[in-house]
Design a protein around this motif. Structure first.
Motif, PDB file in Angstrom:
ATOM      1  N   LEU A  25       0.107 -12.267   0.427  1.00 25.61           N
ATOM      2  CA  LEU A  25       1.367 -12.183   1.215  1.00 25.61           C
ATOM      3  C   LEU A  25       0.816 -11.864   2.850  1.00 25.61           C
ATOM      4  CD1 LEU A  25       3.725 -10.592  -1.124  1.00 25.61           C
ATOM      5  CD2 LEU A  25       3.507 -13.048  -0.504  1.00 25.61           C
ATOM      6  N   GLY A  26      -0.181 -11.857   3.297  1.00 30.94           N
ATOM      7  CA  GLY A  26      -0.794 -11.496   4.489  1.00 30.94           C
ATOM      8  C   GLY A  26      -0.083 -12.459   5.435  1.00 30.94           C
ATOM      9  N   GLY A  27       0.489 -13.694   5.143  1.00 31.73           N
ATOM     10  CA  GLY A  27       1.246 -14.313   6.283  1.00 31.73           C
ATOM     11  C   GLY A  27       2.515 -14.062   6.439  1.00 31.73           C
ATOM     12  N   PHE A  28       2.846 -13.095   5.726  1.00 28.12           N
ATOM     13  CA  PHE A  28       4.416 -12.567   5.851  1.00 28.12           C
ATOM     14  C   PHE A  28       4.255 -11.303   6.509  1.00 28.12           C
ATOM     15  CE2 PHE A  28       4.301 -15.378   2.221  1.00 28.12           C
ATOM     16  CZ  PHE A  28       5.109 -16.361   2.708  1.00 28.12           C
ATOM     17  N   ALA A  29       3.795 -10.436   6.338  1.00 29.39           N
ATOM     18  CA  ALA A  29       3.351  -9.029   7.004  1.00 29.39           C
ATOM     19  C   ALA A  29       2.032  -8.501   6.972  1.00 29.39           C
ATOM     20  CB  ALA A  29       4.283  -8.052   6.270  1.00 29.39           C
ATOM     21  N   GLY A  30       1.540  -7.391   7.803  1.00 28.48           N
ATOM     22  CA  GLY A  30       0.381  -6.821   7.664  1.00 28.48           C
ATOM     23  C   GLY A  30      -0.010  -5.706   6.531  1.00 28.48           C
ATOM     24  N   SER A  31       1.144  -5.440   5.818  1.00 32.35           N
ATOM     25  CA  SER A  31       1.159  -4.399   4.778  1.00 32.35           C
ATOM     26  C   SER A  31       2.518  -4.358   4.064  1.00 32.35           C
ATOM     27  CB  SER A  31       1.013  -3.055   5.367  1.00 32.35           C
ATOM     28  OG  SER A  31       2.257  -2.625   6.111  1.00 32.35           O
ATOM     29  N   VAL A  32       2.276  -3.890   2.756  1.00 29.43           N
ATOM     30  CA  VAL A  32       3.587  -3.802   2.138  1.00 29.43           C
ATOM     31  C   VAL A  32       4.613  -3.038   2.618  1.00 29.43           C
ATOM     32  CG1 VAL A  32       4.152  -2.674  -0.272  1.00 29.43           C
ATOM     33  CG2 VAL A  32       1.941  -3.774  -0.103  1.00 29.43           C
ATOM     34  N   ALA A  33       4.325  -1.840   3.050  1.00 31.43           N
ATOM     35  CA  ALA A  33       5.390  -1.125   4.193  1.00 31.43           C
ATOM     36  C   ALA A  33       6.057  -2.046   5.215  1.00 31.43           C
ATOM     37  CB  ALA A  33       4.821   0.067   4.690  1.00 31.43           C
ATOM     38  N   ALA A 122     -12.438  25.308  -9.321  1.00 33.93           N
ATOM     39  CA  ALA A 122     -11.290  25.200  -9.802  1.00 33.93           C
ATOM     40  C   ALA A 122     -11.336  25.305 -11.562  1.00 33.93           C
ATOM     41  CB  ALA A 122     -10.866  23.893  -9.683  1.00 33.93           C
ATOM     42  N   THR A 123     -10.319  26.307 -11.775  1.00 33.71           N
ATOM     43  CA  THR A 123     -10.159  26.703 -13.247  1.00 33.71           C
ATOM     44  C   THR A 123      -8.992  26.341 -13.938  1.00 33.71           C
ATOM     45  OG1 THR A 123      -9.093  29.045 -12.629  1.00 33.71           O
ATOM     46  CG2 THR A 123     -11.557  28.827 -12.626  1.00 33.71           C
ATOM     47  N   ASP A 124      -8.078  25.607 -13.396  1.00 33.80           N
ATOM     48  CA  ASP A 124      -6.684  25.233 -14.082  1.00 33.80           C
ATOM     49  C   ASP A 124      -6.106  24.049 -13.225  1.00 33.80           C
ATOM     50  OD1 ASP A 124      -4.731  25.187 -15.792  1.00 33.80           O
ATOM     51  OD2 ASP A 124      -3.768  27.217 -15.062  1.00 33.80           O
ATOM     52  N   VAL A 125      -6.888  22.894 -13.213  1.00 31.27           N
ATOM     53  CA  VAL A 125      -6.299  21.687 -12.852  1.00 31.27           C
ATOM     54  C   VAL A 125      -5.428  20.790 -13.800  1.00 31.27           C
ATOM     55  CG1 VAL A 125      -6.915  19.609 -11.650  1.00 31.27           C
ATOM     56  CG2 VAL A 125      -8.206  21.392 -11.112  1.00 31.27           C
ATOM     57  N   ASP A 126      -4.321  20.385 -13.423  1.00 32.15           N
ATOM     58  CA  ASP A 126      -3.317  19.954 -14.622  1.00 32.15           C
ATOM     59  C   ASP A 126      -2.869  18.590 -13.669  1.00 32.15           C
ATOM     60  OD1 ASP A 126      -1.817  19.662 -16.760  1.00 32.15           O
ATOM     61  OD2 ASP A 126      -0.552  21.322 -16.184  1.00 32.15           O
ATOM     62  N   TYR A 127      -2.045  17.786 -14.558  1.00 36.57           N
ATOM     63  CA  TYR A 127      -1.528  16.442 -14.140  1.00 36.57           C
ATOM     64  C   TYR A 127      -0.007  16.634 -14.242  1.00 36.57           C
ATOM     65  CZ  TYR A 127      -1.161  16.175 -19.213  1.00 36.57           C
ATOM     66  OH  TYR A 127      -1.046  16.739 -20.579  1.00 36.57           O
ATOM     67  N   GLU A 128       0.506  15.684 -13.428  1.00 37.38           N
ATOM     68  CA  GLU A 128       2.105  15.439 -13.668  1.00 37.38           C
ATOM     69  C   GLU A 128       2.563  14.214 -13.195  1.00 37.38           C
ATOM     70  OE1 GLU A 128       4.186  18.238 -11.042  1.00 37.38           O
ATOM     71  OE2 GLU A 128       3.323  20.054 -12.014  1.00 37.38           O
ATOM     72  N   GLY A 129       2.936  13.463 -14.299  1.00 39.16           N
ATOM     73  CA  GLY A 129       3.518  11.994 -14.104  1.00 39.16           C
ATOM     74  C   GLY A 129       4.633  11.877 -13.609  1.00 39.16           C
ATOM     75  N   GLU A 130       4.609  11.037 -12.600  1.00 38.95           N
ATOM     76  CA  GLU A 130       6.050  11.213 -11.754  1.00 38.95           C
ATOM     77  C   GLU A 130       6.668   9.711 -11.402  1.00 38.95           C
ATOM     78  OE1 GLU A 130       6.281  13.967  -8.688  1.00 38.95           O
ATOM     79  OE2 GLU A 130       5.639  15.367 -10.045  1.00 38.95           O
ATOM     80  N   VAL A 131       7.588   9.274 -11.212  1.00 34.12           N
ATOM     81  CA  VAL A 131       8.198   8.305 -10.753  1.00 34.12           C
ATOM     82  C   VAL A 131       8.430   8.420  -9.145  1.00 34.12           C
ATOM     83  CG1 VAL A 131      10.231   6.622 -10.252  1.00 34.12           C
ATOM     84  CG2 VAL A 131       9.704   7.564 -12.658  1.00 34.12           C
ATOM     85  N   ALA A 132       7.800   7.504  -8.465  1.00 35.49           N
ATOM     86  CA  ALA A 132       7.657   7.759  -6.864  1.00 35.49           C
ATOM     87  C   ALA A 132       8.401   6.530  -6.379  1.00 35.49           C
ATOM     88  CB  ALA A 132       6.242   7.497  -6.403  1.00 35.49           C
ATOM     89  N   VAL A 133       9.464   6.972  -5.206  1.00 31.58           N
ATOM     90  CA  VAL A 133      10.124   5.971  -4.640  1.00 31.58           C
ATOM     91  C   VAL A 133       9.611   5.917  -3.276  1.00 31.58           C
ATOM     92  CG1 VAL A 133      12.363   5.680  -3.309  1.00 31.58           C
ATOM     93  CG2 VAL A 133      12.229   7.263  -5.449  1.00 31.58           C
ATOM     94  N   VAL A 134       9.524   4.520  -2.951  1.00 33.99           N
ATOM     95  CA  VAL A 134       8.926   4.075  -1.768  1.00 33.99           C
ATOM     96  C   VAL A 134      10.097   3.615  -1.029  1.00 33.99           C
ATOM     97  CG1 VAL A 134       7.394   2.500  -0.618  1.00 33.99           C
ATOM     98  CG2 VAL A 134       6.881   3.152  -3.122  1.00 33.99           C
ATOM     99  N   ILE A 135       9.995   4.227   0.481  1.00 29.64           N
ATOM    100  CA  ILE A 135      11.225   4.107   1.176  1.00 29.64           C
ATOM    101  C   ILE A 135      11.069   2.725   1.943  1.00 29.64           C
ATOM    102  CG2 ILE A 135      12.132   4.794   3.505  1.00 29.64           C
ATOM    103  CD1 ILE A 135      12.760   6.541   0.992  1.00 29.64           C
ATOM    104  N   ASP A 149      20.040   2.131  -0.643  1.00 28.58           N
ATOM    105  CA  ASP A 149      19.930   0.764   0.403  1.00 28.58           C
ATOM    106  C   ASP A 149      18.455   1.035   0.948  1.00 28.58           C
ATOM    107  OD1 ASP A 149      22.104  -0.299  -0.614  1.00 28.58           O
ATOM    108  OD2 ASP A 149      23.341   0.057   1.007  1.00 28.58           O
ATOM    109  N   HIS A 150      18.056   2.195   1.224  1.00 27.88           N
ATOM    110  CA  HIS A 150      16.905   2.490   1.899  1.00 27.88           C
ATOM    111  C   HIS A 150      15.817   2.336   0.911  1.00 27.88           C
ATOM    112  CE1 HIS A 150      19.182   3.629   5.560  1.00 27.88           C
ATOM    113  NE2 HIS A 150      20.052   3.866   4.508  1.00 27.88           N
ATOM    114  N   VAL A 151      15.849   2.278  -0.321  1.00 32.04           N
ATOM    115  CA  VAL A 151      14.664   2.303  -1.263  1.00 32.04           C
ATOM    116  C   VAL A 151      13.996   0.750  -1.183  1.00 32.04           C
ATOM    117  CG1 VAL A 151      14.130   2.589  -3.693  1.00 32.04           C
ATOM    118  CG2 VAL A 151      15.692   4.234  -2.627  1.00 32.04           C
ATOM    119  N   GLY A 152      12.850   0.733  -1.020  1.00 35.96           N
ATOM    120  CA  GLY A 152      11.910  -0.280  -1.035  1.00 35.96           C
ATOM    121  C   GLY A 152      11.427  -0.834  -2.411  1.00 35.96           C
ATOM    122  N   GLY A 153      11.165   0.303  -3.377  1.00 35.54           N
ATOM    123  CA  GLY A 153      10.580   0.285  -4.548  1.00 35.54           C
ATOM    124  C   GLY A 153      10.259   1.349  -5.078  1.00 35.54           C
ATOM    125  N   TYR A 154       9.442   1.232  -6.295  1.00 34.84           N
ATOM    126  CA  TYR A 154       9.260   2.242  -7.189  1.00 34.84           C
ATOM    127  C   TYR A 154       7.611   2.287  -7.516  1.00 34.84           C
ATOM    128  CZ  TYR A 154      14.104   2.741  -7.183  1.00 34.84           C
ATOM    129  OH  TYR A 154      15.386   3.060  -6.867  1.00 34.84           O
TER     130      TYR A 154
END
Length: 292
Positions: A25-33, A122-135, A149-154
């Motif tokens: 899609l490079g012909g439409f914009a230079g980046s996803v944002a 590091a002695t206690d590294v952990d993970y957290e799975g999350e839904v991230a909103v892209v503006i 209306d300001h959300v571009g995607g997830y």
């Protein structure tokens, strides 16, 4: 659409995943944002996807995928799922009045194929799975009813955290902001394809075992409220990430908590979005990969 950033011959390029194929899609914009911020370009890209012949497109090579956006800000929520509370707090207590917001710094960003180095000592590294909103559209003091209306995607974010550093201070920055502690991807799913962000199943798999499984219907603060709330204080720009928190680990996983170690892999899977698998390596291993 599922929008990606991939490593092209001349540098990062935006693209769309069409089945198991990749449409540039490079012909439409230079980046996803940039694509998300430009309604005309986004509409043209949607038309190109609809008109494309998948058989004429190259097969998607997921190894070339980069972080789908490069956010100016990564804003995260703590304790946004019912039942997920700080140590010592009654999980049945009343909901908080406002979201608990913290920041991950730009050095934390990692792509979907990048291993995360466990810092030395590091002695206690952990993970957290999350839904991230892209503006997708600039958001400044937006009304609650207009917030989506300001959300571009997830997309998906693994909020990797060093619990030992996190417990050493009231502010969480040093526990949240080691290099590479925000793997993001593999793509951005646009709102029209995802549907209701408050009806997604968030799961995390470690060592073949599901350790987290909870619906976004149980979040305390909805995506719309969080965007509205944050925009009263700061301006959200296209490409910014707002990560919506992690559910509490299932009781069996809590009972056998084991810090992440080199060689571990964690998969975050979210219905409607996909999967993000992160491998963990020793800090010396990461250095060797970078110099190779």
């Amino acid at each position: 659409m599922r929008l990606v950033t991939y490593a092209g011959a001349s540098g990062p390029r935006p693209g769309a995943v069409v089945g198991d194929r990749l449409l540039d899609l490079g012909g439409f914009a230079g980046s996803v944002a940039g694509l998300l911020a430009d309604a005309a370009a986004l509409s043209a890209a949607e038309a190109a996807v609809a008109a494309s012949d998948p058989s004429s497109l190259p097969v998607l090579d997921e190894s070339v995928l980069l972080a789908p956006v490069t956010p100016g800000k990564i804003l995260c929520l703590g304790y946004n799922y019912r039942g997920h509370v700080p140590d010592g707090v009654d999980p049945t207590a009343n909901d908080p009045e406002y979201p608990d917001v913290f920041v991950k710094t730009p050095n934390t960003l990692a792509g979907p194929n990048e291993p995360v180095a466990i810092p030395r000592g590091a002695t206690d590294v952990d993970y957290e799975g999350e839904v991230a909103v892209v503006i997708g559209r600039r958001a400044q003091r937006v009304a609650l009813e207009d917030a989506l209306d300001h959300v571009g995607g997830y997309t998906i974010l693994n909020d990797v955290s060093d619990r030992a550093w996190q417990r050493r201070q009231s502010q969480w920055a040093l526990g949240k902001c080691s290099d590479g502690f925000a793997p993001l991807g593999p793509w951005v799913v646009t709102p029209d394809e995802l549907g209701d962000p408050q009806d997604l199943l968030v799961e995390v798999v470690r060592d073949g075992v599901v350790t987290v499984s909870q619906s976004t219907s149980t979040t305390i603060f909805s995506v719309a409220y969080v965007i509205h709330h944050l925009s009263q204080v700061l301006t959200l720009e296209p490409g910014d990430i707002v990560s919506t928190g992690t559910p509490q680990k299932l009781p069996a996983a809590q009972d056998v908590h084991r810090p992440l170690a080199p060689g571990d892999a964690v998969t975050v899977r979210i219905s409607g979005i996909g999967e993000l698998t992160t491998t963990f390596v020793g800090s010396s291993d990461a250095g060797q990969e970078a110099s190779a």
